[in-house]
Design a protein around this motif. Structure first.
Motif, PDB file in Angstrom:
ATOM      1  N   LEU A  42       1.006  -1.328   0.002  1.00  0.00           N
ATOM      2  CA  LEU A  42      -0.117  -0.067  -0.078  1.00  0.00           C
ATOM      3  C   LEU A  42       0.912   1.330   0.220  1.00  0.00           C
ATOM      4  CD1 LEU A  42      -2.856  -1.001   2.588  1.00  0.00           C
ATOM      5  CD2 LEU A  42      -2.861  -1.168   0.166  1.00  0.00           C
ATOM      6  N   LYS A  43       2.168   1.160   0.173  1.00  0.00           N
ATOM      7  CA  LYS A  43       3.042   2.119   0.299  1.00  0.00           C
ATOM      8  C   LYS A  43       2.668   3.144   1.578  1.00  0.00           C
ATOM      9  CE  LYS A  43       4.769   0.746  -3.515  1.00  0.00           C
ATOM     10  NZ  LYS A  43       4.188  -0.441  -3.894  1.00  0.00           N
ATOM     11  N   ASP A  44       2.139   2.299   2.461  1.00  0.00           N
ATOM     12  CA  ASP A  44       1.848   3.007   3.716  1.00  0.00           C
ATOM     13  C   ASP A  44       2.724   3.204   4.875  1.00  0.00           C
ATOM     14  OD1 ASP A  44       0.639   3.538   6.360  1.00  0.00           O
ATOM     15  OD2 ASP A  44      -1.295   2.791   5.548  1.00  0.00           O
ATOM     16  N   LYS A  45       3.365   4.312   5.063  1.00  0.00           N
ATOM     17  CA  LYS A  45       4.728   4.464   5.824  1.00  0.00           C
ATOM     18  C   LYS A  45       4.314   3.918   7.228  1.00  0.00           C
ATOM     19  CE  LYS A  45       8.117   7.633   6.586  1.00  0.00           C
ATOM     20  NZ  LYS A  45       8.961   8.852   6.158  1.00  0.00           N
ATOM     21  N   GLU A  46       3.174   4.485   7.707  1.00  0.00           N
ATOM     22  CA  GLU A  46       3.031   4.242   9.099  1.00  0.00           C
ATOM     23  C   GLU A  46       2.543   2.637   9.416  1.00  0.00           C
ATOM     24  OE1 GLU A  46      -0.081   6.398  11.201  1.00  0.00           O
ATOM     25  OE2 GLU A  46       0.487   8.156  10.050  1.00  0.00           O
ATOM     26  N   LEU A  47       1.979   2.197   8.687  1.00  0.00           N
ATOM     27  CA  LEU A  47       1.691   0.513   8.632  1.00  0.00           C
ATOM     28  C   LEU A  47       2.970  -0.157   8.455  1.00  0.00           C
ATOM     29  CD1 LEU A  47      -0.232  -1.653   8.971  1.00  0.00           C
ATOM     30  CD2 LEU A  47      -0.564  -1.886   6.449  1.00  0.00           C
ATOM     31  N   PHE A  48       3.870   0.155   7.847  1.00  0.00           N
ATOM     32  CA  PHE A  48       4.983  -0.418   7.163  1.00  0.00           C
ATOM     33  C   PHE A  48       6.035  -0.318   8.374  1.00  0.00           C
ATOM     34  CE2 PHE A  48       9.256  -0.500   5.028  1.00  0.00           C
ATOM     35  CZ  PHE A  48       9.321  -2.020   4.871  1.00  0.00           C
ATOM     36  N   ALA A  49       6.192   0.849   8.983  1.00  0.00           N
ATOM     37  CA  ALA A  49       6.976   1.363  10.259  1.00  0.00           C
ATOM     38  C   ALA A  49       6.555   0.473  11.391  1.00  0.00           C
ATOM     39  CB  ALA A  49       7.063   2.843  10.409  1.00  0.00           C
ATOM     40  N   SER A  50       5.178   0.044  11.502  1.00  0.00           N
ATOM     41  CA  SER A  50       4.706  -0.486  12.683  1.00  0.00           C
ATOM     42  C   SER A  50       5.197  -1.776  12.857  1.00  0.00           C
ATOM     43  CB  SER A  50       3.091  -0.406  12.882  1.00  0.00           C
ATOM     44  OG  SER A  50       2.619  -1.220  11.692  1.00  0.00           O
ATOM     45  N   ALA A  51       5.704  -2.478  11.777  1.00  0.00           N
ATOM     46  CA  ALA A  51       6.189  -3.804  11.658  1.00  0.00           C
ATOM     47  C   ALA A  51       7.525  -3.915  12.524  1.00  0.00           C
ATOM     48  CB  ALA A  51       6.409  -4.403  10.399  1.00  0.00           C
ATOM     49  N   LEU A  85      10.411   1.870   0.958  1.00  0.00           N
ATOM     50  CA  LEU A  85       9.596   2.837   0.544  1.00  0.00           C
ATOM     51  C   LEU A  85      10.122   3.792  -0.596  1.00  0.00           C
ATOM     52  CD1 LEU A  85       6.946   3.316   3.351  1.00  0.00           C
ATOM     53  CD2 LEU A  85       6.998   1.651   1.679  1.00  0.00           C
ATOM     54  N   GLY A  86      11.003   4.313  -0.537  1.00  0.00           N
ATOM     55  CA  GLY A  86      11.804   5.473  -1.323  1.00  0.00           C
ATOM     56  C   GLY A  86      12.281   4.491  -2.682  1.00  0.00           C
ATOM     57  N   MET A  87      12.593   3.205  -2.506  1.00  0.00           N
ATOM     58  CA  MET A  87      13.038   2.406  -3.545  1.00  0.00           C
ATOM     59  C   MET A  87      11.679   2.265  -4.543  1.00  0.00           C
ATOM     60  SD  MET A  87      15.182  -0.966  -3.950  1.00  0.00           S
ATOM     61  CE  MET A  87      14.452  -1.739  -2.410  1.00  0.00           C
ATOM     62  N   PHE A  88      10.484   1.824  -3.761  1.00  0.00           N
ATOM     63  CA  PHE A  88       9.212   1.459  -4.593  1.00  0.00           C
ATOM     64  C   PHE A  88       8.088   2.477  -4.752  1.00  0.00           C
ATOM     65  CE2 PHE A  88      10.186  -2.977  -2.455  1.00  0.00           C
ATOM     66  CZ  PHE A  88      10.946  -3.323  -3.545  1.00  0.00           C
ATOM     67  N   THR A  89       8.167   3.273  -4.036  1.00  0.00           N
ATOM     68  CA  THR A  89       7.049   4.337  -4.312  1.00  0.00           C
ATOM     69  C   THR A  89       7.166   5.224  -5.565  1.00  0.00           C
ATOM     70  OG1 THR A  89       6.793   4.719  -1.881  1.00  0.00           O
ATOM     71  CG2 THR A  89       5.786   6.284  -3.048  1.00  0.00           C
ATOM     72  N   GLY A  90       5.926   4.913  -6.244  1.00  0.00           N
ATOM     73  CA  GLY A  90       5.929   5.721  -7.701  1.00  0.00           C
ATOM     74  C   GLY A  90       6.613   4.882  -8.536  1.00  0.00           C
ATOM     75  N   ARG A  91       7.373   3.779  -8.349  1.00  0.00           N
ATOM     76  CA  ARG A  91       8.031   3.133  -9.343  1.00  0.00           C
ATOM     77  C   ARG A  91       7.985   1.741  -9.477  1.00  0.00           C
ATOM     78  NH1 ARG A  91      12.642   0.595 -10.322  1.00  0.00           N
ATOM     79  NH2 ARG A  91      13.276   0.115  -8.372  1.00  0.00           N
ATOM     80  N   VAL A  92       7.601   1.065  -8.402  1.00  0.00           N
ATOM     81  CA  VAL A  92       7.424  -0.471  -8.446  1.00  0.00           C
ATOM     82  C   VAL A  92       5.946  -0.686  -7.640  1.00  0.00           C
ATOM     83  CG1 VAL A  92       8.301  -2.627  -7.490  1.00  0.00           C
ATOM     84  CG2 VAL A  92       9.876  -0.688  -8.319  1.00  0.00           C
ATOM     85  N   ASP A  93       5.274  -1.633  -8.329  1.00  0.00           N
ATOM     86  CA  ASP A  93       4.003  -1.945  -7.432  1.00  0.00           C
ATOM     87  C   ASP A  93       4.388  -3.539  -6.987  1.00  0.00           C
ATOM     88  OD1 ASP A  93       2.160   0.005  -7.692  1.00  0.00           O
ATOM     89  OD2 ASP A  93       1.361  -0.848  -9.390  1.00  0.00           O
ATOM     90  N   THR A  94       3.929  -3.775  -5.696  1.00  0.00           N
ATOM     91  CA  THR A  94       4.264  -4.937  -5.063  1.00  0.00           C
ATOM     92  C   THR A  94       3.146  -5.696  -4.499  1.00  0.00           C
ATOM     93  OG1 THR A  94       4.735  -4.191  -2.790  1.00  0.00           O
ATOM     94  CG2 THR A  94       6.561  -4.169  -4.366  1.00  0.00           C
ATOM     95  N   THR A  95       3.123  -7.154  -4.448  1.00  0.00           N
ATOM     96  CA  THR A  95       2.034  -8.044  -3.724  1.00  0.00           C
ATOM     97  C   THR A  95       3.001  -9.011  -2.970  1.00  0.00           C
ATOM     98  OG1 THR A  95       1.642  -9.180  -5.660  1.00  0.00           O
ATOM     99  CG2 THR A  95       0.074  -7.562  -5.292  1.00  0.00           C
ATOM    100  N   HIS A  96       2.578  -8.995  -1.970  1.00  0.00           N
ATOM    101  CA  HIS A  96       3.164 -10.091  -0.657  1.00  0.00           C
ATOM    102  C   HIS A  96       2.269 -10.972  -0.395  1.00  0.00           C
ATOM    103  CE1 HIS A  96       6.328  -6.732  -0.768  1.00  0.00           C
ATOM    104  NE2 HIS A  96       7.059  -7.667  -0.291  1.00  0.00           N
TER     105      HIS A  96
END
Length: 168
Positions: A42-51, A85-96
């Protein structure tokens, strides 16, 4: 390195309170890895950081070595979040996709192993992709009522596509 116990729970079956507590911990431990994957997707910085714990380490070197890359060890939650997120946001879509979680708990620390299938597509050219099947080795620590990743080591079993187009 990987969790290979012959059972899921260690709490005695007759001790309902201990079983419930262990099941809650196991759900929260698995959720830390789900926050890691969905936060990226989701490129969700808060959710990603919460991990992650503040002093977390992410080691993608074993996986990247499979296609000849040599990324640095990422240390610290802010570095991990900003780098990925800097490497992917706006450049790469991901699914995990997270499967086969195995967990051991020892007080306020835990170990999780899982298989993660990660699809990466270049936004500008979706024909450029990398599909990775990665065994994860995760060390976690309790953070109040939830668990966070202290150390994450990502290896790679196989890949298709062009990881170098995605990761450099």
């Amino acid at each position: 390195m990987y969790v290979t116990r012959d059972r899921a729970l260690t709490a005695p079956a007759h001790d309902t309170a201990a079983v419930v507590a262990e099941l809650r911990d196991r759900a929260e431990i698995t959720d830390a890895l789900h926050r890691f994957g969905l936060g990226q997707d989701l490129k969700d910085k808060e959710l990603f950081a919460s991990a992650f714990a503040a002093d977390a380490e992410l080691d993608f070197r074993p996986a990247a070595a499979k296609w000849g890359a040599e990324p640095p060890l990422m240390s610290g939650r802010a570095t991990i979040v900003d780098t990925i997120l800097g490497m992917f946001t706006g450049r790469v879509d991901t699914t995990h996709q997270v499967t086969n979680p195995r967990i051991t708990i020892d007080g306020d620390t835990a170990r999780l192993t899982a298989l993660v299938e990660a699809q990466h597509l270049l936004i500008a050219d979706p024909a450029e992709h990398a599909l990775l099947k990665n065994p994860y080795d995760v060390e976690l620590v309790r953070d109040g009522d939830r668990w966070v990743i202290r150390r994450l080591r990502i290896d790679n079993t196989w890949f298709t596509g062009e990881p170098t187009a995605i990761f450099g």
